[in-house]
Scaffold this motif. Structure first.
Motif, PDB file in Angstrom:
ATOM      1  N   LYS A   2       0.854  -1.185   0.000  1.00 17.19           N
ATOM      2  CA  LYS A   2       0.000   0.000   0.000  1.00 17.19           C
ATOM      3  C   LYS A   2       0.895   1.241   0.000  1.00 17.19           C
ATOM      4  CE  LYS A   2      -3.257  -2.672   2.697  1.00 17.19           C
ATOM      5  NZ  LYS A   2      -3.820  -2.870   4.025  1.00 17.19           N
ATOM      6  N   TRP A   3       1.520   1.525  -1.139  1.00 16.16           N
ATOM      7  CA  TRP A   3       2.456   2.644  -1.229  1.00 16.16           C
ATOM      8  C   TRP A   3       1.836   3.982  -0.845  1.00 16.16           C
ATOM      9  CZ3 TRP A   3       7.298   1.468  -1.029  1.00 16.16           C
ATOM     10  CH2 TRP A   3       7.751   0.252  -1.552  1.00 16.16           C
ATOM     11  N   PRO A   4       0.633   4.325  -1.331  1.00 20.52           N
ATOM     12  CA  PRO A   4       0.054   5.621  -0.924  1.00 20.52           C
ATOM     13  C   PRO A   4      -0.097   5.737   0.593  1.00 20.52           C
ATOM     14  CG  PRO A   4      -1.124   4.777  -2.825  1.00 20.52           C
ATOM     15  CD  PRO A   4      -0.213   3.664  -2.337  1.00 20.52           C
ATOM     16  N   ASN A   5      -0.541   4.667   1.226  1.00 24.48           N
ATOM     17  CA  ASN A   5      -0.718   4.689   2.679  1.00 24.48           C
ATOM     18  C   ASN A   5       0.619   4.784   3.404  1.00 24.48           C
ATOM     19  OD1 ASN A   5      -3.383   4.361   2.046  1.00 24.48           O
ATOM     20  ND2 ASN A   5      -3.540   2.272   2.786  1.00 24.48           N
ATOM     21  N   LEU A   6       1.632   4.098   2.887  1.00 25.91           N
ATOM     22  CA  LEU A   6       2.960   4.142   3.494  1.00 25.91           C
ATOM     23  C   LEU A   6       3.524   5.558   3.429  1.00 25.91           C
ATOM     24  CD1 LEU A   6       5.277   2.124   4.594  1.00 25.91           C
ATOM     25  CD2 LEU A   6       6.289   2.592   2.384  1.00 25.91           C
ATOM     26  N   ILE A   7       3.413   6.185   2.277  1.00 24.67           N
ATOM     27  CA  ILE A   7       3.936   7.543   2.121  1.00 24.67           C
ATOM     28  C   ILE A   7       3.134   8.522   2.971  1.00 24.67           C
ATOM     29  CG2 ILE A   7       4.279   9.429   0.484  1.00 24.67           C
ATOM     30  CD1 ILE A   7       5.067   7.201  -1.559  1.00 24.67           C
ATOM     31  N   ASP A   8       1.818   8.364   3.022  1.00 23.12           N
ATOM     32  CA  ASP A   8       1.003   9.228   3.883  1.00 23.12           C
ATOM     33  C   ASP A   8       1.415   9.090   5.344  1.00 23.12           C
ATOM     34  OD1 ASP A   8      -0.493  10.487   1.933  1.00 23.12           O
ATOM     35  OD2 ASP A   8      -2.176   9.081   2.078  1.00 23.12           O
ATOM     36  N   LEU A  10       4.362   8.278   6.462  1.00 24.66           N
ATOM     37  CA  LEU A  10       5.646   8.962   6.612  1.00 24.66           C
ATOM     38  C   LEU A  10       5.459  10.478   6.659  1.00 24.66           C
ATOM     39  CD1 LEU A  10       7.815   6.753   4.268  1.00 24.66           C
ATOM     40  CD2 LEU A  10       8.163   7.086   6.730  1.00 24.66           C
ATOM     41  N   LEU A  11       4.557  11.001   5.841  1.00 21.91           N
ATOM     42  CA  LEU A  11       4.277  12.439   5.868  1.00 21.91           C
ATOM     43  C   LEU A  11       3.699  12.848   7.221  1.00 21.91           C
ATOM     44  CD1 LEU A  11       2.776  12.931   2.288  1.00 21.91           C
ATOM     45  CD2 LEU A  11       5.079  13.524   3.068  1.00 21.91           C
ATOM     46  N   ARG A  12       2.781  12.034   7.755  1.00 28.45           N
ATOM     47  CA  ARG A  12       2.213  12.326   9.081  1.00 28.45           C
ATOM     48  C   ARG A  12       3.277  12.265  10.167  1.00 28.45           C
ATOM     49  NH1 ARG A  12      -1.865   9.190   6.992  1.00 28.45           N
ATOM     50  NH2 ARG A  12      -1.224   7.369   8.205  1.00 28.45           N
ATOM     51  N   ALA A  13       4.315  11.454   9.945  1.00 25.25           N
ATOM     52  CA  ALA A  13       5.411  11.337  10.916  1.00 25.25           C
ATOM     53  C   ALA A  13       6.409  12.489  10.773  1.00 25.25           C
ATOM     54  CB  ALA A  13       6.117   9.996  10.744  1.00 25.25           C
ATOM     55  N   GLY A  14       6.152  13.399   9.829  1.00 25.81           N
ATOM     56  CA  GLY A  14       6.990  14.575   9.698  1.00 25.81           C
ATOM     57  C   GLY A  14       8.053  14.508   8.624  1.00 25.81           C
ATOM     58  N   ASP A  33       3.832  10.655  -7.296  1.00 28.43           N
ATOM     59  CA  ASP A  33       3.090   9.676  -8.106  1.00 28.43           C
ATOM     60  C   ASP A  33       2.767   8.422  -7.303  1.00 28.43           C
ATOM     61  OD1 ASP A  33       2.924  11.266 -10.351  1.00 28.43           O
ATOM     62  OD2 ASP A  33       4.630  10.336 -11.366  1.00 28.43           O
ATOM     63  N   LEU A  34       3.692   7.967  -6.472  1.00 28.79           N
ATOM     64  CA  LEU A  34       3.411   6.812  -5.612  1.00 28.79           C
ATOM     65  C   LEU A  34       2.313   7.141  -4.615  1.00 28.79           C
ATOM     66  CD1 LEU A  34       6.967   5.425  -4.832  1.00 28.79           C
ATOM     67  CD2 LEU A  34       5.094   4.177  -5.893  1.00 28.79           C
ATOM     68  N   ARG A  35       2.396   8.319  -4.022  1.00 29.31           N
ATOM     69  CA  ARG A  35       1.400   8.720  -3.027  1.00 29.31           C
ATOM     70  C   ARG A  35       0.008   8.832  -3.633  1.00 29.31           C
ATOM     71  NH1 ARG A  35      -0.299  14.066  -0.897  1.00 29.31           N
ATOM     72  NH2 ARG A  35      -1.330  13.592   1.068  1.00 29.31           N
ATOM     73  N   LEU A  36      -0.056   9.337  -4.858  1.00 28.74           N
ATOM     74  CA  LEU A  36      -1.357   9.518  -5.517  1.00 28.74           C
ATOM     75  C   LEU A  36      -1.873   8.247  -6.189  1.00 28.74           C
ATOM     76  CD1 LEU A  36      -0.692  13.018  -7.120  1.00 28.74           C
ATOM     77  CD2 LEU A  36      -2.059  12.493  -5.077  1.00 28.74           C
TER      78      LEU A  36
END
Length: 84
Positions: A2-8, A10-14, A33-36
């Motif tokens: 789940k690349w979008p969820n993984l990147i999200d 990481l973004l929430r973790a700062g 592109d991975l996030r979207l």
């Protein structure tokens, strides 16, 4: 994966997309592109560093959920994780 969820997560973790792209050695547009969901399967040279960053920055249980490895043996036997 789940690349979008993984990147999200990481973004929430700062961790910013710019920081991710710099550490991975790719462009910010690749991370976006991975996030979207525009890219489903990144190259190994992109995916493996992203997973390493996730294991560094996120709780192990969350990484397992996002990668679908819940209950799987630890791929890095030198890394010790808390059982609690």
């Amino acid at each position: 994966m789940k690349w979008p969820n993984l990147i999200d997560a990481l973004l929430r973790a700062g961790v910013t997309q710019a920081a991710l792209s710099a550490r991975v050695g790719t462009t910010q547009s690749v991370i976006s592109d991975l996030r979207l969901g525009n890219t489903k399967d990144p190259r190994y040279s992109t995916g493996q560093p992203l997973l390493a960053i996730a294991r560094e920055k996120l709780p192990a249980e969350l990484v397992e959920q996002l990668t679908g490895t819940e209950g799987a043996p630890n791929p890095n036997p030198t890394e010790v994780r808390d059982a609690a």
